[in-house]
Design a protein around this motif. Structure first.
Motif: not given
Length: 183
Positions: A152-171
């Motif tokens: 679930t955490a990985n999914r939330r972070i993937a959704e956050a990347r999409e919302v923020l318009g970035v490709r990596t978790t670091r970004e």
């Protein structure tokens, strides 16, 4: 969830606002259907680009809307967020991902200003995870601290990347820190 748009989730006051959102979603390629029941046998309906809509005035209907969102459907719910049912619906949908109460907010797949203006709308769980990652925690440690499974955490972070318009978790962490600094 790599390049696929996140299913849109809206809670609006009435039919006029819902109609406006639904028209924009249809133009962006989403299929709209009234009612929140999902009879499909497949659990994950994300690929169907389906948005369910209707009035949510009781907890049973709210439960159906949340279940539909959990299964990957978009949701446009007409409900008063000041009511008990509306507050509960907003809280439950927010646990799944970002929810907009602004009918004029850009919809997934719609070209817009790229998130300028009010900034990206991160769900509280997404902000909490990014905050912990910014503090140096691993995703596993952040998930445990937020009482989430690693998946679930990985999914939330993937959704956050999409919302923020970035490709990596670091970004995503860096973008989150910029947003936090600006607010």
């Amino acid at each position: 969830m790599t390049g696929e748009p996140t299913a849109p989730r809206y809670i609006v006051d009435g039919g006029a606002e819902a109609t406006s959102v639904l028209r924009r979603l249809a133009r962006a390629g989403w299929t709209t259907r009234e009612g929140f029941a999902l009879p499909e046998t497949t659990w994950d309906v994300t690929d169907a680009k389906l948005v369910l809509f209707g009035r949510v005035a009781d907890s049973d209907t709210a439960e159906l809307a949340v279940l539909a969102a959990a299964r990957g459907a978009g949701v446009v719910a007409m409900s008063d967020v000041a009511s008990d049912v509306g507050r509960a619906l907003l809280a439950d949908l927010t646990r799944i991902g970002p929810v907009s109460t602004d009918p004029d907010a850009p919809v997934a797949g719609e070209s817009g200003d790229g998130g300028a203006g009010s900034g990206p709308q991160l769900a509280p769980e997404q902000r909490a995870l990014l905050e912990r990652l910014a503090g140096g925690e691993t995703i596993a440690a952040a998930a445990a601290a937020e009482f989430l499974s690693l998946r679930t955490a990985n999914r939330r972070i993937a959704e956050a990347r999409e919302v923020l318009g970035v490709r990596t978790t670091r970004e995503a962490v860096l973008a989150y820190l910029r947003i936090r600094k600006d607010s």
